[in-house]
Design a protein around this motif. Structure first.
Motif, PDB file in Angstrom:
ATOM      1  N   THR A  23      43.752 -57.576 -82.506  1.00  0.00           N
ATOM      2  CA  THR A  23      43.990 -56.749 -81.320  1.00  0.00           C
ATOM      3  C   THR A  23      45.142 -57.325 -80.492  1.00  0.00           C
ATOM      4  N   PHE A  27      50.446 -54.808 -80.559  1.00  0.00           N
ATOM      5  CA  PHE A  27      51.638 -54.188 -79.982  1.00  0.00           C
ATOM      6  C   PHE A  27      52.914 -54.991 -80.184  1.00  0.00           C
ATOM      7  N   SER A  44      53.746 -41.969 -76.837  1.00  0.00           N
ATOM      8  CA  SER A  44      53.063 -41.279 -75.747  1.00  0.00           C
ATOM      9  C   SER A  44      52.882 -42.216 -74.560  1.00  0.00           C
ATOM     10  N   MET A  47      49.269 -42.843 -73.858  1.00  0.00           N
ATOM     11  CA  MET A  47      48.650 -43.898 -74.647  1.00  0.00           C
ATOM     12  C   MET A  47      48.886 -45.250 -73.981  1.00  0.00           C
ATOM     13  N   ILE A  50      46.853 -45.583 -70.789  1.00  0.00           N
ATOM     14  CA  ILE A  50      45.420 -45.775 -71.062  1.00  0.00           C
ATOM     15  C   ILE A  50      45.162 -47.207 -71.535  1.00  0.00           C
ATOM     16  N   VAL A  51      46.067 -47.717 -72.392  1.00  0.00           N
ATOM     17  CA  VAL A  51      45.877 -49.094 -72.869  1.00  0.00           C
ATOM     18  C   VAL A  51      45.946 -50.080 -71.702  1.00  0.00           C
ATOM     19  N   THR A  53      45.310 -49.515 -68.527  1.00  0.00           N
ATOM     20  CA  THR A  53      44.086 -49.373 -67.731  1.00  0.00           C
ATOM     21  C   THR A  53      42.898 -50.020 -68.435  1.00  0.00           C
ATOM     22  N   SER A  54      42.799 -49.775 -69.756  1.00  0.00           N
ATOM     23  CA  SER A  54      41.634 -50.307 -70.476  1.00  0.00           C
ATOM     24  C   SER A  54      41.657 -51.831 -70.516  1.00  0.00           C
ATOM     25  N   VAL A  57      40.241 -53.114 -67.336  1.00  0.00           N
ATOM     26  CA  VAL A  57      38.769 -52.984 -67.350  1.00  0.00           C
ATOM     27  C   VAL A  57      38.151 -54.057 -68.250  1.00  0.00           C
ATOM     28  N   TRP A  58      38.724 -54.242 -69.451  1.00  0.00           N
ATOM     29  CA  TRP A  58      38.206 -55.256 -70.377  1.00  0.00           C
ATOM     30  C   TRP A  58      38.351 -56.666 -69.812  1.00  0.00           C
ATOM     31  N   VAL A  60      38.159 -57.495 -66.579  1.00  0.00           N
ATOM     32  CA  VAL A  60      37.047 -57.658 -65.625  1.00  0.00           C
ATOM     33  C   VAL A  60      35.759 -57.953 -66.405  1.00  0.00           C
ATOM     34  N   TYR A  61      35.554 -57.170 -67.486  1.00  0.00           N
ATOM     35  CA  TYR A  61      34.372 -57.362 -68.332  1.00  0.00           C
ATOM     36  C   TYR A  61      34.374 -58.754 -68.954  1.00  0.00           C
TER      37      TYR A  61
ATOM     38  N   GLN B  30      48.459 -39.869 -78.216  1.00  0.00           N
ATOM     39  CA  GLN B  30      49.493 -40.160 -79.217  1.00  0.00           C
ATOM     40  C   GLN B  30      49.377 -39.207 -80.405  1.00  0.00           C
ATOM     41  N   LYS B  33      50.644 -35.797 -79.174  1.00  0.00           N
ATOM     42  CA  LYS B  33      52.107 -35.769 -79.036  1.00  0.00           C
ATOM     43  C   LYS B  33      52.778 -35.744 -80.413  1.00  0.00           C
TER      44      LYS B  33
END
Lengths: 95, 95
Positions: A23, A27, A44, A47, A50-51, A53-54, A57-58, A60-61, B30, B33
């Protein structure tokens, strides 16, 4: 499924770290390709957003459950997708 | 960090599910798009291949630790990135 469930816990942890590693590097080739081509028209932006933002969140988790692999992987992905967002906003839209 | 560490465990679980949800939907825009534009030249095939590999690893991990959110999120991402790989292999390379 029993085969998987009965894996020794060290193996399971190792698999988790391997997933975390994959993971983390996800990128890297995208950032490299985008940097070389200076072309991100097909990416996009949703995309990317969202990554980003996620990963927040992850993170914090990850801090909440004190999981090193979760924190490390998401920190790296967060930085790389911020770079992609920078590309997306700065490279010309010519296609 | 103490603020985060002291979150009630239900909150932590909720944050995990939220991260899981966001990860699940990451590749929807993605795929959308790419399908609309029929253009995937700027997408790194290595990114796609790494994501597919990592979701398989995470699925093994998810089944091993019997984590619903991990299994669900990675199943969805696995399917969406398989679709992206199909696009990458089938759309013309014209750019």
């Amino acid at each position: 499924m029993n085969l998987i469930f009965s894996l020794p816990s060290q193996w399971v942890e190792l698999i988790g770290y391997f997933g975390s590693f994959l993971t983390s590097i996800t990128f890297i080739p995208q950032v490299y390709k985008s940097w070389k081509s200076k072309s991100v028209g097909d990416l996009s932006i949703w995309m990317v957003l969202i990554v980003i933002t996620s990963t927040i969140v992850w993170l914090v988790y990850g801090f909440a459950i004190q999981s090193g692999p979760v924190i490390l992987a998401n920190t790296i992905v967060f930085i790389l997708t911020l770079v992609l967002l920078g590309f997306k906003l700065s490279f010309p839209k010519s296609k």
